[in-house]
Write a protein that holds these residues in place. Structure first.
Motif, PDB file in Angstrom:
ATOM      1  N   VAL A 175       0.196  -9.559  -0.339  1.00  0.00           N
ATOM      2  CA  VAL A 175       1.261  -8.560  -0.312  1.00  0.00           C
ATOM      3  C   VAL A 175       0.684  -7.151  -0.304  1.00  0.00           C
ATOM      4  O   VAL A 175       1.296  -6.216   0.247  1.00  0.00           O
ATOM      5  CB  VAL A 175       2.213  -8.774  -1.516  1.00  0.00           C
ATOM      6  CG1 VAL A 175       1.524  -8.450  -2.829  1.00  0.00           C
ATOM      7  CG2 VAL A 175       3.475  -7.955  -1.359  1.00  0.00           C
ATOM      8  N   GLU A 176      -0.523  -6.951  -0.892  1.00  0.00           N
ATOM      9  CA  GLU A 176      -1.147  -5.629  -0.874  1.00  0.00           C
ATOM     10  C   GLU A 176      -1.440  -5.197   0.559  1.00  0.00           C
ATOM     11  O   GLU A 176      -1.227  -4.038   0.925  1.00  0.00           O
ATOM     12  CB  GLU A 176      -2.442  -5.640  -1.701  1.00  0.00           C
ATOM     13  CG  GLU A 176      -2.243  -5.850  -3.190  1.00  0.00           C
ATOM     14  CD  GLU A 176      -2.191  -7.305  -3.590  1.00  0.00           C
ATOM     15  OE1 GLU A 176      -2.210  -7.586  -4.789  1.00  0.00           O
ATOM     16  OE2 GLU A 176      -2.129  -8.176  -2.685  1.00  0.00           O
ATOM     17  N   MET A 177      -1.930  -6.144   1.373  1.00  0.00           N
ATOM     18  CA  MET A 177      -2.199  -5.830   2.772  1.00  0.00           C
ATOM     19  C   MET A 177      -0.902  -5.536   3.521  1.00  0.00           C
ATOM     20  O   MET A 177      -0.849  -4.648   4.372  1.00  0.00           O
ATOM     21  CB  MET A 177      -2.944  -6.980   3.452  1.00  0.00           C
ATOM     22  CG  MET A 177      -3.315  -6.693   4.903  1.00  0.00           C
ATOM     23  SD  MET A 177      -4.169  -8.064   5.704  1.00  0.00           S
ATOM     24  CE  MET A 177      -5.699  -8.046   4.772  1.00  0.00           C
ATOM     25  N   SER A 178       0.165  -6.268   3.189  1.00  0.00           N
ATOM     26  CA  SER A 178       1.462  -6.025   3.818  1.00  0.00           C
ATOM     27  C   SER A 178       1.930  -4.601   3.568  1.00  0.00           C
ATOM     28  O   SER A 178       2.418  -3.917   4.475  1.00  0.00           O
ATOM     29  CB  SER A 178       2.509  -7.016   3.282  1.00  0.00           C
ATOM     30  OG  SER A 178       2.146  -8.340   3.569  1.00  0.00           O
ATOM     31  N   LEU A 179       1.776  -4.149   2.314  1.00  0.00           N
ATOM     32  CA  LEU A 179       2.188  -2.786   1.965  1.00  0.00           C
ATOM     33  C   LEU A 179       1.400  -1.759   2.771  1.00  0.00           C
ATOM     34  O   LEU A 179       1.977  -0.811   3.322  1.00  0.00           O
ATOM     35  CB  LEU A 179       1.997  -2.545   0.469  1.00  0.00           C
ATOM     36  CG  LEU A 179       2.352  -1.155  -0.058  1.00  0.00           C
ATOM     37  CD1 LEU A 179       3.794  -0.809   0.243  1.00  0.00           C
ATOM     38  CD2 LEU A 179       2.076  -1.064  -1.567  1.00  0.00           C
ATOM     39  N   LEU A 180       0.091  -1.940   2.872  1.00  0.00           N
ATOM     40  CA  LEU A 180      -0.745  -1.002   3.618  1.00  0.00           C
ATOM     41  C   LEU A 180      -0.375  -0.981   5.096  1.00  0.00           C
ATOM     42  O   LEU A 180      -0.291   0.093   5.709  1.00  0.00           O
ATOM     43  CB  LEU A 180      -2.220  -1.372   3.451  1.00  0.00           C
ATOM     44  CG  LEU A 180      -2.833  -1.134   2.061  1.00  0.00           C
ATOM     45  CD1 LEU A 180      -4.254  -1.685   2.004  1.00  0.00           C
ATOM     46  CD2 LEU A 180      -2.823   0.353   1.722  1.00  0.00           C
ATOM     47  N   VAL A 181      -0.151  -2.148   5.681  1.00  0.00           N
ATOM     48  CA  VAL A 181       0.197  -2.224   7.105  1.00  0.00           C
ATOM     49  C   VAL A 181       1.536  -1.537   7.367  1.00  0.00           C
ATOM     50  O   VAL A 181       1.673  -0.733   8.295  1.00  0.00           O
ATOM     51  CB  VAL A 181       0.245  -3.691   7.570  1.00  0.00           C
ATOM     52  CG1 VAL A 181       0.862  -3.795   8.973  1.00  0.00           C
ATOM     53  CG2 VAL A 181      -1.157  -4.294   7.588  1.00  0.00           C
TER      54      VAL A 181
END
Length: 332
Positions: free
Chosen positions: A303-309
């Motif tokens: 989910v951290e990568m989702s937020l950044l993307v």
């Protein structure tokens, strides 16, 4: 933090309280909001969402990841807020189509959005029930989001015009079943004419906004379920994204047409979440014709990568719209 019946009740009461306060504090007396007023209240509702996300960050996590649900909330909120901005184009078309006087538009937007939130709540509950009963529904969610993303790009490349609200099936249906007057009487939603109760155009406009916003929820709710499996987070991200939407409409009025690449950005976000959902479905696979009904061992997108993307795509889309898009518009 425990999400029990009391938590749900308190949350719904507080959200309803904000809508009631908004109505009596700003909407009951018709007026055209200033940029300053819209900016202050837009900032307030964004700050409120950030404070709630921080609360979840501190109080609700998972073993090994104490901030899991806080990150999910912020990721979902940013996604829902971005999709809500896209809705504003249709809201502008509806208000223009029904020729709603500027000073009465706040009332139409507030009641229409409140109605939409109630219906979205029903959709969210149904979605949670379907997911609990059939986890492979994530395949359908993922494919639907990928198709929606592709359609957004195709429509944008073709230069497809936004559909006239008068041509929308829901608006045509409303006008058939509801006796509608052809004029406004102040900001009344209905009045008596010839001894019969008739509804004003304002009433049809707010119902149109409420129902059409639910149609938009057909892609936003699967998208948020691609970020979190917690119905409470799905509901609160939707509620907080919608609560400041009325103020955002007046704040961004005139700027919407300049966000020329917004559709492309939303397509990338929906496509990304569609891929994420499909990967999650493969990880939880039970369909017999895929890997003999066994789990497909592939990595899932954190989910951290989702937020950044999502934040990165929105920032890039906005910058390109206000620089490259502006130069092209000026040259044209």
């Amino acid at each position: 933090m425990e999400v029990n019946a009391l938590t749900w009740i308190v949350t719904c009461v507080v959200i309803a309280g904000f809508f009631i306060f908004d109505f009596f504090g700003h909407v009951r007396t018709p007026h055209e909001p200033t940029i300053k007023e819209s900016a202050l209240w837009s900032g307030f509702y964004i700050a409120l969402a950030c404070a709630f996300g921080a609360f979840l960050w501190v109080t609700w996590g998972e073993p090994g990841n104490p901030h899991q649900h806080g990150i999910e909330f912020f990721t979902g909120y940013v996604t829902e807020k971005a999709l809500s901005v896209d809705n504003l184009f249709i809201f502008a078309l509806i208000l223009s189509s029904f020729k709603v006087p500027r000073k009465y538009q706040q009332k139409v937007l507030l009641i229409g959005i409140a109605l939409a939130l109630v219906m979205r709540g029903i959709f969210i509950g149904l979605g949670a029930a379907v997911i609990a009963a059939w986890s492979d529904v994530f395949y359908l969610f993922g494919l639907f989001l990928l198709w929606t993303a592709l359609k957004l790009v195709i429509d944008e490349v073709r230069g497809a015009e936004e559909q006239d609200p008068n041509d929308m099936a829901v608006v045509k249906w409303l006008r058939k079943v509801v006796p509608v007057a052809e004029e406004y009487r102040s900001d009344q939603l209905w009045f008596r004419q010839g001894g019969k109760r008739v509804f004003s155009l304002m009433f049809v406009a707010l119902l149109s906004i409420g129902f059409i916003d639910v149609l938009f929820a057909l892609d936003s709710i699967p998208a948020i379920y691609g970020i979190t499996s917690e119905p409470y987070i799905v509901f609160t991200t939707n509620a907080l994204a919608l609560m400041g939407l009325r103020q955002l409409y007046f704040l961004l009025d005139g700027l919407l047409d300049k966000l020329v690449y917004l559709s492309y950005g939303l397509a990338v976000i929906l496509g990304f979440i569609g891929v994420k959902l499909t990967m999650h479905a493969l990880h939880e696979n039970k369909l017999p014709f895929i890997n003999s009904g066994e789990t497909v061992h592939i990595p899932e997108i954190p989910v951290e990568m989702s937020l950044l993307v999502i934040v990165g795509v929105l920032a890039l889309t906005t910058v390109l719209s206000l620089t490259v898009g502006k130069k092209r518009a000026d040259a044209a």
